[in-house]
Structure formats: structure tokens, C-alpha cells
Design an enzyme around this catalytic site. Structure first.
Site, short mmCIF file in Angstrom:
data_model
loop_
_atom_site.label_atom_id
_atom_site.label_comp_id
_atom_site.label_asym_id
_atom_site.label_seq_id
_atom_site.Cartn_x
_atom_site.Cartn_y
_atom_site.Cartn_z
N LYS A 40 0.82 -1.22 0.00
CA LYS A 40 0.00 0.00 0.00
C LYS A 40 0.85 1.27 0.00
CE LYS A 40 -4.16 1.74 2.14
NZ LYS A 40 -5.07 1.62 3.26
N ILE A 129 -1.21 -24.34 13.44
CA ILE A 129 -1.88 -25.62 13.72
C ILE A 129 -2.74 -26.01 12.52
CG2 ILE A 129 -3.37 -26.89 15.31
CD1 ILE A 129 -2.81 -24.79 17.44
N GLY A 180 4.34 -7.26 21.93
CA GLY A 180 3.89 -7.48 20.55
C GLY A 180 2.85 -8.57 20.41
N GLU A 183 -2.45 -5.84 19.67
CA GLU A 183 -2.40 -4.63 18.85
C GLU A 183 -2.52 -3.39 19.73
OE1 GLU A 183 -2.25 -4.79 15.50
OE2 GLU A 183 -2.35 -6.97 15.44
N LYS A 198 -12.82 -16.58 13.41
CA LYS A 198 -12.20 -17.88 13.09
C LYS A 198 -13.19 -19.02 13.33
CE LYS A 198 -7.70 -16.22 14.58
NZ LYS A 198 -6.86 -16.03 15.76
N GLY A 296 2.20 -14.78 14.64
CA GLY A 296 3.63 -14.53 14.49
C GLY A 296 4.07 -14.76 13.06
#
Ligand SMILES: NC(=O)c1ccc[n+]([C@@H]2O[C@H](COP(=O)([O-])OP(=O)(O)OC[C@H]3O[C@@H](n4cnc5c(N)ncnc54)[C@H](OP(=O)(O)O)[C@@H]3O)[C@@H](O)[C@H]2O)c1
Length: 417
Positions: A40, A129, A180, A183, A198, A296
Site C-alpha cells: 500500500k 496448527i 507485541g 495490537e 475464526k 507470528g
């Protein structure tokens, strides 16, 4: 069989996109190369050759040589446009954008049917996973009794710190942000939106149910108090944000994403900090437990890489539970046992409970444990307002047929009959 050469057009070069770029450099055997990366902000410094980048999405979407589009951007509206155009233009697509997939699952199913192109998104749920492919390939609809999971690493990190280091919610959140794991605007994670996104498409792969996230009863961990952790510890429980689905005797599925007390012998109690875990209970195999990093750069890129690799042998989701079995519907016709803590009785509709097993009303913060119809949680909002905190009991689902029997037993125990 000769391996198909994969020429990739990548959208996004953030945490996941850059991770994928690095991971692909270390796996030359895959015969997959990135031809162009669309981003972007062209002014940003990148750890890759300048001529790889573009801001023109059509230079990827209309390039006939590019046969795979990998979409890992953080804008769900733009992501849907990119994914749908890529599929229509005859390209296989890999994505990690859970919000986009949750919001557009029906359109994405239709697009896959119309275009006959594969659309894979293992990274979108529990990152490293392999839960989607397992649900697709391994567990037959009839055999999948239940699935419960910790699908959000940020909230699990916060709850672990509240529990193990006795931090209050705000302190734990600040620590998660510093490290980290959350957010700067954490509401998507903390208030349960990420988890329910999800969960909604995992329900499609588990039971063939097509559900919009808004149809699933959910909340996050924003109302959990330090006092709730004290009560949990006294009872030798932990608190987790658990996404759960269970096939009921009526053939329908109970599903929700809510905080839950977890016993020490529950596999999910093993899932600490930013990790994710999934427990699947099936007909004859009993319980199986999947554990790993749910976010991550490299863990997520590894799932994207696995999807890219699967494209070499023409893998696609068949949505077997949806197209080859009778898809199951969600139901609210069951009951749940829940712990509720609150400041004032006036905020608790006691009459809506089937029965209350335990209550502590002396201290400033009061609590009760009782059983109530799930349909009332679906219809009412008192349990997420006025500083009320609701946490489900371990094994919270009580089927309609069990309610009368259990009520009698609990009244006997309380000496009422
Ligand atoms: N991070 C994780 O651990 C993780 C795990 C599982 C799933 N996901 C999902 O993966 C996706 C990417 O996450 P991320 O953490 O990598 O995000 P990120 O670090 O914020 O990076 C986002 C990237 O998308 C680019 N971008 C935004 N809008 C764009 C547009 N319209 N066209 C082209 N590029 C655009 C940005 O470009 P600029 O660089 O120019 O700003 C940036 O490179 C999200 O959907 C997220 O939910 C992430």
C-alpha cells in the site's frame, strides 16, 4: 509426476508477507517463486529488492504468468476484492485474512464452485496448527462429537498473566502490547471478534454449517475481573476464552465463544501465553489435542507455505460436510452452567435461571453459579453490561433432556426438597 511451477503474486509485505518471503527463500525445493509484491505504501523501506514491489494490483491480477495469488493484507474489504478477482481470473488463491473469510464465506464458496479454482486459508485459523485440513480430511461428520479451542493468542496471553502473575486486566494488556502479542487497538482480540471470526468458518469445516460471525453467541475477556481469577484459583480452575461446538442429541450443534473455567486435567489448561490449542473429540478415537503458535511471522508463514505446497498436487477443500453430508444447523435449544460475578443484584435476572447452585452475596463483588437456557443468553445482553462478568463452568453444556433430572438433584443437595 512433474511438479507444477508456482509463480506467486503476493499481496502484503507485513508480518506475514515478509515472513513468507523469507521462508520461501529457505525452501528452494518447493519450485515456487514470488514474481511481484503489491503493497500500500511505496515509501516504506523493505528488506527485499525494490523492483519486486508495486502498488498496482492489476499488474498481478492480470498477469497470465502468475498462477498463484497469496493475499496477506490487513484490509478485509480490499482483500475480498483481490481474492475474488484473482479467482475469477483463473488463479489459485491462498489467504490468511480471517475477517474477510468469515464475512464472505458464502460468496467465497460460490466463487470456488463457479471458477473451479482452489482457495486455501489454513493460516487464517490457529496459524501454525493444521486445523482446517484435519477437519476437512480426517473427521467424518457423524464422528465429530465436539471441538473446543483457544483460537486467540492475545487473550490467552493476558489471561495467563492475570492468573499466574496476578496482574489485573489492564496491566496484563499493557504487557501484551509491549511484547507485541496485542495490537495498539486491542478491541478486535480482547472483545472476542477475532476468535468468533475464526470460529464461524471452522464450523463450516467441522459440521458444514454456514454461519455469519454475528450469529454466534460470543464475548471476549474485557469483563473478567481479578476477583474472578481468585474464585477460579480457589476452585483449582483456570480461565480461558474457549471457542466450543458440540453435536447434541437432537442432531444440531451448540456453538459459542465465551470465557470458561477450565479444569487442570483439561488439555486446554496446558495452553499458556500466546499459544493456541484445539481439542477434538470424535466417535471412537476419544480426544485428540493440537497445540502450537497461533500467530507470528514464521508460524503463520509456515501455514501459508503449506497451502502453497498443497497447490502443487491440486489440493482444494471439498467442504465435504457441506456438500457430501447433511450439513448441521446451530441450535440454542440447550442449557449452560455459568458463573456470574456482579456489583449489584439488580443487574441479574435471577428468574431467568433454571436453578442457582451457589451464591456469595456478602462482599462488594458478588457471584453466583447457576444453570440457564442458552436461548436467553442469545436474546439478552445483561451478562455483558453493568460490569457483569459471565464465565462458563467446565463442561458447561446441559442438554434439554438432562435439565429436569439435574434440577431435582441440585435441589435435593441444597436441602430444598
Ligand atoms: N500477524 C499474524 O500473526 C497473523 C496470523 C494469522 C493471520 N493473520 C492475518 O494475515 C493478514 C496480514 O497480517 P499482518 O500481521 O501481516 O499485517 P501487517 O503486518 O499489518 O501487514 C499488512 C500488509 O498489507 C499491506 N496492505 C494493506 N492494504 C493493502 C492494499 N489495499 N493493497 C496491497 N497491500 C495492502 C500493507 O502494505 P504497507 O506495507 O505498504 O503498509 C502491509 O504490507 C491479516 O488479515 C491478518 O489478520 C496475521
Amino acid at each position: 509426476m512433474a511438479q507444477k511451477q508456482l509463480i506467486i503474486g503476493l499481496f502484503g509485505f507485513g508480518v506475514v508477507g515478509e515472513g513468507l518471503y523469507k521462508v520461501l527463500q529457505q525452501t528452494p525445493s518447493l519450485k515456487a517463486s514470488i514474481k511481484k509484491v503489491c503493497i500500500k505504501h511505496p515509501g516504506k523501506k523493505r528488506n527485499a529488492p525494490v523492483d519486486l514491489f508495486t502498488t498496482d494490483k492489476d499488474s498481478i491480477l492480470n498477469d497470465p504468468e502468475i498462477n498463484v495469488v497469496v493475499e496477506v493484507i490487513d484490509d478485509s474489504n480490499a482483500a475480498f476484492q483481490i481474492v475474488s478477482t484473482a479467482l475469477r481470473n483463473g488463479k489459485a488463491v491462498v489467504s490468511a485474512s480471517k475477517k474477510m473469510i468469515a464475512e464472505h464465506i458464502q460468496e467465497l464458496l460460490d466463487l470456488q464452485k463457479d471458477t473451479h479454482q482452489p482457495f486455501l486459508y489454513e493460516a487464517a485459523a490457529c496459524a501454525s496448527i493444521p486445523v482446517i485440513r484435519n477437519l476437512e480430511e480426517y473427521y467424518d461428520n457423524d464422528l465429530l462429537h465436539s471441538i473446543k479451542a483457544i483460537v486467540n493468542g492475545s487473550t490467552n496471553f493476558i489471561l495467563t498473566k492475570m492468573f499466574e502473575e496476578k496482574l489485573d486486566f489492564k496491566q496484563a494488556l499493557i504487557l501484551a502490547q509491549q511484547l507485541g502479542f496485542a495490537e495498539s487497538n486491542p478491541s478486535l482480540d480482547v472483545e472476542g471478534y477475532d476468535a468468533v471470526n475464526k470460529w464461524s468458518f471452522l464450523l463450516t469445516h467441522a459440521y458444514g454449517a454456514i454461519v455469519h460471525p454475528g450469529e454466534v453467541v460470543f464475548t471476549g475477556i474485557q469483563h473478567i475481573q481479578a476477583g474472578d481469577a481468585v474464585v477460579a484459583r480457589e476452585k483449582n480452575y483456570q480461565i480461558k476464552l474457549v471457542a466450543q461446538a458440540q453435536k447434541l442429541l437432537n442432531g444440531k450443534v451448540a456453538a459459542f465463544v465465551l470465557p470458561q473455567f477450565v479444569k487442570p486435567e483439561d488439555h486446554l489448561s496446558f495452553v499458556k501465553n500466546e499459544y493456541n490449542g484445539v481439542v477434538i473429540e470424535s466417535g471412537f478415537a476419544d480426544k485428540q489435542f493440537f497445540y502450537g503458535k497461533g500467530a507470528g511471522s514464521f508460524p503463520t508463514a509456515s501455514a501459508v507455505l503449506s497451502d502453497i505446497s498443497a497447490l502443487r498436487y491440486e489440493y482444494r477443500y471439498e467442504y465435504k460436510k457441506l456438500y457430501h453430508h447433511t450439513p448441521l444447523e446451530l441450535t440454542a435449544d440447550f442449557h449452560v452452567k455459568a458463573y456470574v460475578s456482579f456489583d449489584e443484584w439488580k443487574h441479574i435476572p435471577k428468574e431467568e435461571f433454571n436453578w442457582i447452585e451457589e451464591w456469595h452475596a456478602e462482599s462488594e463483588r458478588k457471584y453466583l453459579i447457576g444453570v440457564l437456557p442458552f436461548s436467553l443468553l442469545q436474546q439478552r445482553t445483561w451478562w455483558k453490561e453493568n460490569n457483569v462478568s459471565l464465565i462458563l463452568a467446565p463442561d458447561p453444556i446441559i442438554e434439554d433432556v438432562e435439565v429436569r433430572q439435574l434440577k431435582k438433584k441440585s435441589l435435593e443437595l441444597a436441602g430444598i426438597i
